[in-house]
Design a protein around this motif. Structure first.
Motif, PDB file in Angstrom:
ATOM      1  N   MET A 134       0.840  -1.192   0.090  1.00 53.34           N
ATOM      2  CA  MET A 134      -0.044   0.185   0.114  1.00 53.34           C
ATOM      3  C   MET A 134       0.971   1.321   0.025  1.00 53.34           C
ATOM      4  N   LYS A 135       0.416   2.235  -0.692  1.00 55.30           N
ATOM      5  CA  LYS A 135       1.290   3.459  -0.923  1.00 55.30           C
ATOM      6  C   LYS A 135       1.212   4.317   0.570  1.00 55.30           C
ATOM      7  N   ARG A 136       2.213   4.793   0.539  1.00 53.80           N
ATOM      8  CA  ARG A 136       2.645   5.655   1.863  1.00 53.80           C
ATOM      9  C   ARG A 136       3.301   7.024   1.451  1.00 53.80           C
ATOM     10  N   LEU A 137       3.108   8.018   2.252  1.00 54.83           N
ATOM     11  CA  LEU A 137       3.850   9.321   2.015  1.00 54.83           C
ATOM     12  C   LEU A 137       4.904   9.318   2.663  1.00 54.83           C
ATOM     13  N   PRO A 138       6.119   9.876   2.177  1.00 57.91           N
ATOM     14  CA  PRO A 138       7.233   9.986   3.097  1.00 57.91           C
ATOM     15  C   PRO A 138       7.190  11.071   4.130  1.00 57.91           C
TER      16      PRO A 138
END
Length: 171
Positions: free
Chosen positions: A1-5
């Motif tokens: 799942m995509k995550r924001l830095p």
């Protein structure tokens, strides 16, 4: 799942006596209370966390950590006046920190709560936080708002229960 830095932000919000007095409803403070406020403010600052999530677009996250929550819970059990002072200082600190990072939020007087989504929830989870579907964090004092700043009430998750908006509509 995509995550924001996530990027930690180094901030040093300044104590705003006017904001504290407005929140507390007090018009005067004696020297002992003023000294206690200053000491508590310095201690609270050690619990302050701030992050930018994402690159050009994303979110600002500012909160007081769970160690502060534990201190506040202990104060609530032992000394109600101190607990109330800590709560008011926490509100003041979050407001001052947000104002430092996003001056537009101070000018507009709000930080719209974003719609919870999987990317935001996963990004906050990586920092040990839960972002609930009602727009609250699982810490006592914290705020998440979009970057770049959008002071649009219509985009805010809590627009239906926002006390500021209700005051504007009734005025």
């Amino acid at each position: 799942m995509k995550r924001l830095p996530s990027y930690p932000l180094s901030i040093t919000p300044h104590f705003d006596m006017e904001t504290f007095m407005l929140l507390s409803g007090q018009q005067r403070l004696d020297g002992d209370k003023a000294k206690a406020l200053e000491q508590d403010w310095q201690r609270l600052h050690a619990h302050l966390r701030a992050y930018r999530l994402g690159e050009k677009k994303g979110y600002i996250l500012i909160y007081l950590d769970r160690n502060f929550d534990a201190e506040l819970d202990q104060a609530r059990q032992q000394e109600r006046e101190r607990a109330e002072r800590l709560e008011l200082l926490a509100q003041s600190m979050i407001m001052a920190a947000l104002s430092e990072v996003l001056p537009e939020s101070a000018a507009q007087g709000c930080a719209p709560v974003p719609e919870p989504n999987k990317v935001l929830k996963n990004s906050l989870s990586d920092l040990g936080l839960t972002f609930h579907n009602n727009g609250s964090l699982d810490v006592s004092f914290g705020v998440v708002t979009e970057l770049p700043y959008r002071g649009d009430c219509e985009r805010c998750l809590i627009k239906g229960t926002c006390s500021k908006r209700m005051l504007q509509q009734s005025g």
